[in-house]
Write a protein that holds these residues in place. Sequence first.
Motif, PDB file in Angstrom:
ATOM      1  N   LYS A 137       0.834  -1.215   0.000  1.00 17.47           N
ATOM      2  CA  LYS A 137       0.000   0.000   0.000  1.00 17.47           C
ATOM      3  C   LYS A 137       0.864   1.258   0.000  1.00 17.47           C
ATOM      4  O   LYS A 137       0.590   2.213  -0.719  1.00 17.47           O
ATOM      5  CB  LYS A 137      -0.886   0.021   1.246  1.00 17.47           C
ATOM      6  N   GLN A 140       2.424   1.692  -3.336  1.00  9.98           N
ATOM      7  CA  GLN A 140       1.403   2.130  -4.300  1.00  9.98           C
ATOM      8  C   GLN A 140       1.197   3.644  -4.249  1.00  9.98           C
ATOM      9  O   GLN A 140       0.956   4.281  -5.261  1.00  9.98           O
ATOM     10  CB  GLN A 140       0.105   1.442  -3.908  1.00  9.98           C
ATOM     11  N   ARG A 141       1.296   4.206  -3.049  1.00 11.06           N
ATOM     12  CA  ARG A 141       1.050   5.642  -2.891  1.00 11.06           C
ATOM     13  C   ARG A 141       2.177   6.498  -3.459  1.00 11.06           C
ATOM     14  O   ARG A 141       2.081   7.718  -3.474  1.00 11.06           O
ATOM     15  CB  ARG A 141       0.793   5.986  -1.425  1.00 11.06           C
ATOM     16  N   LYS A 201       2.732   7.979  -8.218  1.00  9.12           N
ATOM     17  CA  LYS A 201       2.569   9.260  -8.925  1.00  9.12           C
ATOM     18  C   LYS A 201       3.023  10.458  -8.117  1.00  9.12           C
ATOM     19  O   LYS A 201       2.783  11.588  -8.506  1.00  9.12           O
ATOM     20  CB  LYS A 201       1.078   9.464  -9.246  1.00  9.12           C
ATOM     21  N   ARG A 206       5.588  12.389   1.424  1.00 10.98           N
ATOM     22  CA  ARG A 206       4.296  12.264   0.750  1.00 10.98           C
ATOM     23  C   ARG A 206       3.525  11.011   1.187  1.00 10.98           C
ATOM     24  O   ARG A 206       3.760  10.469   2.241  1.00 10.98           O
ATOM     25  CB  ARG A 206       4.492  12.314  -0.786  1.00 10.98           C
ATOM     26  N   HIS A 211       3.451   8.733   4.815  1.00 12.29           N
ATOM     27  CA  HIS A 211       2.242   8.733   5.651  1.00 12.29           C
ATOM     28  C   HIS A 211       1.731   7.301   5.847  1.00 12.29           C
ATOM     29  O   HIS A 211       1.300   6.926   6.933  1.00 12.29           O
ATOM     30  CB  HIS A 211       1.119   9.568   5.021  1.00 12.29           C
ATOM     31  N   GLN A 212       1.803   6.515   4.758  1.00 15.89           N
ATOM     32  CA  GLN A 212       1.294   5.141   4.829  1.00 15.89           C
ATOM     33  C   GLN A 212       2.213   4.256   5.678  1.00 15.89           C
ATOM     34  O   GLN A 212       1.725   3.394   6.410  1.00 15.89           O
ATOM     35  CB  GLN A 212       1.130   4.565   3.415  1.00 15.89           C
ATOM     36  N   THR A 236       1.105   5.008   9.086  1.00 20.01           N
ATOM     37  CA  THR A 236      -0.199   4.386   9.327  1.00 20.01           C
ATOM     38  C   THR A 236      -0.060   2.888   9.579  1.00 20.01           C
ATOM     39  O   THR A 236      -0.630   2.348  10.526  1.00 20.01           O
ATOM     40  CB  THR A 236      -1.095   4.627   8.089  1.00 20.01           C
TER      41      THR A 236
END
Lengths: 480, 137
Positions: free
Chosen positions: A188, A191-192, A195, A240, A244-245, A248
Amino acid sequence: MELNQIEKFLWEIPQEGEMVVPARVYANEQMVKELKAELDSGWSSLEQLQNLTYLKGVQKYALALADIHPGYGSPIGGVIAVDPEDGWITFGSVGFDINCGVRVLKTNLEKKDLIKKQEQIANQLFRDVPAGLGRGGEIKLNEKEVNELLLNGSEFALEKGYGNENDLKFTEMNGKSDLANVDAVSKKAKQRMFKQLGTVGSGNHYLEVQFVEKIFDEEKAKDFGLFENQVLISIHCGSRGCGHQIGTDYLQVLSDATRKYGIKVKDKELVSAPFHSEEGQNYFGAVNAGINVAFANRHVLAHLARKSFEKVFNLNEDEMPLLYDVGHNTAKMERHKINGSTKEVLVLRKGSTRGFGPGHKEIPKEFQKAGQPIAVGGSMGTASYILAGTKKGMNETFGSAVHGAGRLLSRAQAKKQFEGKKIIQDLKQKGILIKAHSFKGAAEEAPLAYKNIENVIDVMHESGVNLKVARVMPLANVKG
Amino acid sequence: MFEILEHKGETAIRASGKTIEQAFEEAGKALFSVMVSLDSVEEKKEINFEVSGTKLDELFVNFLNELIFQSGINEMFFSSFKLEKIEKNENFFLKGKAFGEKINEEKHDLGVEVKAASLSGLKVDEKENTVQCVLDV
């Protein structure tokens, strides 16, 4: 809460009860008054600072610098050094925006040159540099490339054709942490990043064109390559969505670890794991991968800003060298003097910049005499500072520095009191152009919503921990 | 119902409903109200998601963070949510749908990006059906 003055600008919460160490905060008397007033508000930065003193393995004292304000878990402006042998790594002292930091580029332009094309460069940057909520960048990465990014940081960006070798040399850790563990980063999180390489984001992040308004220390300024009226480009942003992920994902991992190892913490956000446990090591490796993402992100953003300046002012890349890039939400292994002997410790900085002193082997040879440059971002429309790290800071603050002005008003209060459009108009009258993707965001970042940066800087300078080199003022600001 | 609370450094949210699931749904709206004017977001597309958590309050934070993740990778804003009943076995588990549309700077009145929901100030009250936490913005 007992708070004793031990030097003119240094205060201590004495060790008592189950505290492992005392706590220290750099502040003037007015700041102390405000910190005490905060105690009953439910969100107290002094309480958050004290909470850090209960963490196992914390060395000497839990520390907050003069830009202290309430965060989640650790106060913003907080630093701890932890014994890696038997200490804990805690989530709250790193947070979600891993290695958020500031990169400052120098130019050979002067203020008078810039003003001639001020509107043009502001618009060019607004077009060329992706900022704002949900705005992706031009660079698309696949999972394999994201893995390389996580592993190699700025080196990845350089290999992709952005920036130059000197950009690595003048970045903290040369733009790459060797302790990144790509396997500890979730799909995840990767994936973030497909882009988002080369994007500013929003909130208090920005790209700002500035000029050197005042030099305080001629000799250090010379070593840094700074002169009066020189135009600088300053970039403030982090790792970015990927960073953050990572945060999390590890919030749940560390919550589970806190229960598994029977760790008692004073604030839920201080969930922790023994540094040498599987959870602790995975978290540390993932954070260091996040650190690499942030270095590479600012590396690419610098390239985009240079392109804008090339178009408008016909400068080439060599005429816009990097002064320095340094992060302020980090977890790193560093060597520090602890009670007389030098040892390796885990240093966690939350809203605090690394600021190594003269002679430190991890800073470039050009800064061996002056100490490491420290970029301190002001609020929108107000002064920023370039400071230098000191030997005193090495001894007293684990080589750490302030990172910004620190908020005075909550975002909600700021939105009630200020109107984004009006602030942008007022600043234009003062010769500062703001190009914002969100008026609400501009209101939240209103100059008066922040503490006076001068007081914050003065406390650190007078303490001899971080020294003033130059004050810089904004000319144009691209906000998310 | 939801509200944004005072917090000097970050932003805190509180929400309530007739059931705990409804309180979660309202908190989802509170989260996106920080990023965008909810009135400006049309419900053109739905996204399905699943979330688990070791404890109920952690499920709540993981739920908000799942919405941030879905918003990020789909480049969408959401303005309403529909959750199925929370299941409790070994862990807590929920399934739901988020409704919204692609982010459009021309159309949407933008606020600020939320980086994540944190455990700070976290309260989930199953009796009162209220939830609260601090967002990192």
